[in-house]
Design a protein around this motif. Structure first.
Motif, short mmCIF file in Angstrom:
data_model
loop_
_atom_site.label_atom_id
_atom_site.label_comp_id
_atom_site.label_asym_id
_atom_site.label_seq_id
_atom_site.Cartn_x
_atom_site.Cartn_y
_atom_site.Cartn_z
N THR A 18 26.21 -20.65 51.78
CA THR A 18 26.19 -21.19 53.14
C THR A 18 25.90 -22.69 53.15
OG1 THR A 18 23.84 -20.62 53.35
CG2 THR A 18 25.45 -19.00 54.14
N ASP A 19 25.44 -23.23 52.05
CA ASP A 19 25.09 -24.65 51.97
C ASP A 19 25.51 -25.19 50.60
OD1 ASP A 19 23.93 -27.17 51.96
OD2 ASP A 19 22.04 -26.51 52.88
N PRO A 20 26.81 -25.50 50.42
CA PRO A 20 27.28 -25.97 49.12
C PRO A 20 26.53 -27.18 48.59
CG PRO A 20 29.15 -25.39 50.51
CD PRO A 20 27.92 -25.35 51.38
N GLU A 21 26.15 -28.09 49.48
CA GLU A 21 25.47 -29.30 49.01
C GLU A 21 24.11 -28.96 48.39
OE1 GLU A 21 23.82 -33.62 50.68
OE2 GLU A 21 25.04 -32.32 51.97
N ARG A 22 23.37 -28.08 49.06
CA ARG A 22 22.06 -27.70 48.53
C ARG A 22 22.21 -26.89 47.24
NH1 ARG A 22 17.39 -24.22 51.74
NH2 ARG A 22 15.66 -24.74 50.33
N SER A 23 23.18 -25.99 47.20
CA SER A 23 23.38 -25.17 46.00
C SER A 23 23.78 -26.02 44.81
CB SER A 23 24.45 -24.10 46.27
OG SER A 23 24.00 -23.16 47.22
N THR A 24 24.74 -26.92 45.00
CA THR A 24 25.19 -27.73 43.88
C THR A 24 24.08 -28.66 43.38
OG1 THR A 24 26.19 -29.30 45.45
CG2 THR A 24 27.64 -27.64 44.48
N ARG A 25 23.27 -29.17 44.29
CA ARG A 25 22.17 -30.04 43.87
C ARG A 25 21.17 -29.27 43.01
NH1 ARG A 25 21.03 -31.76 48.51
NH2 ARG A 25 19.28 -30.39 49.03
N PHE A 26 20.89 -28.03 43.39
CA PHE A 26 19.93 -27.22 42.62
C PHE A 26 20.43 -27.00 41.19
CE2 PHE A 26 18.83 -23.02 40.94
CZ PHE A 26 17.44 -23.14 40.87
N TYR A 27 21.67 -26.56 41.02
CA TYR A 27 22.17 -26.26 39.67
C TYR A 27 22.40 -27.54 38.86
CZ TYR A 27 22.34 -21.46 41.14
OH TYR A 27 21.96 -20.21 41.57
N GLN A 28 22.64 -28.65 39.53
CA GLN A 28 22.69 -29.92 38.82
C GLN A 28 21.31 -30.27 38.28
OE1 GLN A 28 23.32 -33.59 41.16
NE2 GLN A 28 24.90 -34.11 39.67
#
Length: 270
Positions: A18-28
């Motif tokens: 639901t929040d690609p920006e937050r998800s991608t930041r976490f796995y980065q």
């Protein structure tokens, strides 16, 4: 290493969020992934994650929360394999393939025991089996025999039982000498509302180690689901990311005698 998966081998890994920006930041933050935005066959945005310029996973926007990563199994003929899955009792969830440049054509399927996985006709291989990438997947279900029959018939997996098949029921599905995923019978005490699920396992960077990777994930907002455990595959911690998606980290250097714990021991759907 980029692998060209055989039929039935892991062909892609994807997180609907639901929040690609937050998800991608976490796995980065946890694995050091970098990202490329592409446009899929419907004109929608799709994020391809890479590690050292090799593709490792994808992210797509989704209106509802999704609790698990989706493992896609490779096929050279998406139409034929999805039709076969339907005949075996699977539910094909999309009327037409979702095409992503650099990834391939893919479809989502519910297996008869109720969990979602994917089929992909890959455009290229993807990177797995290295630190920071997918190295193992576990499928946790109540209807273990139903799942074994379905996947065995779909791709002809060899199936090896670990444990006695009753108190402990863990079956590894393989293609020849290569293991593909582990199927785990859900603990009988698990509340009935908890659905079956897939748990993607990512290898830790050996230069960072298990404890520092776990601390890094928790500092980035992950929740530890239960106490880390050891297996013949390595030391494992099952976590949920800041949006609630479950995943695991694993350190093969800390492998020990198998104690048959797995992601099945997490009974909570939260």
């Amino acid at each position: 290493m980029i692998i060209s998966p055989p039929p039935g081998g892991p062909g892609w890994l994807e997180l609907a969020t639901t929040d690609p920006e937050r998800s991608t930041r976490f796995y980065q933050d946890v694995f050091g992934w970098t990202y490329q935005q592409v446009t899929d066959g419907t004109g929608q945005g799709y994020v391809v994650a890479s590690l050292f310029d090799e593709p490792v996973a994808g992210f797509r926007g989704h209106r509802a929360a999704v609790r698990d990563w989706t493992l896609y199994l490779a096929t050279p003929d998406l139409a034929a394999t999805s039709a076969h899955a339907y005949r075996l009792g699977g539910g094909v969830l999309e009327t037409r393939p979702h095409v992503v440049p650099g990834v391939g054509a893919k479809l989502l399927v519910d297996d008869p025991s109720g969990a979602t996985f994917g089929l992909v006709q890959p455009e290229r291989g993807f990177t797995a089996g290295l630190p920071g990438t997918l190295v193992w997947a576990e499928f946790v279900t109540r209807q273990a025999h139903l799942a074994d029959r379905f996947f065995g018939a779909l791709f002809g997996y060899g199936q090896r039982q670990f444990g006695d098949g009753r108190a402990t029921d863990y079956v590894v599905h393989s293609l020849g000498e290569d293991s593909v995923f582990g199927r785990v019978r859900m603990d009988p005490g698990t509340p009935p509302e908890v659905p079956p699920r897939w748990i993607a396992h990512f290898e830790v960077d050996p230069d960072l180690g298990f404890d520092r990777t776990l601390h890094r994930a928790r500092d980035a907002g992950a929740r530890l689901r239960f106490r880390p455990y050891s297996s013949t595959l390595g030391k494992v911690a099952v976590l949920s990311d800041p949006l609630g998606t479950r995943f695991a980290i694993i350190d093969p250097a800390l492998a020990s005698d198998w104690d048959y714990r797995s992601a099945a021991d997490d009974p909570y759907d939260d």
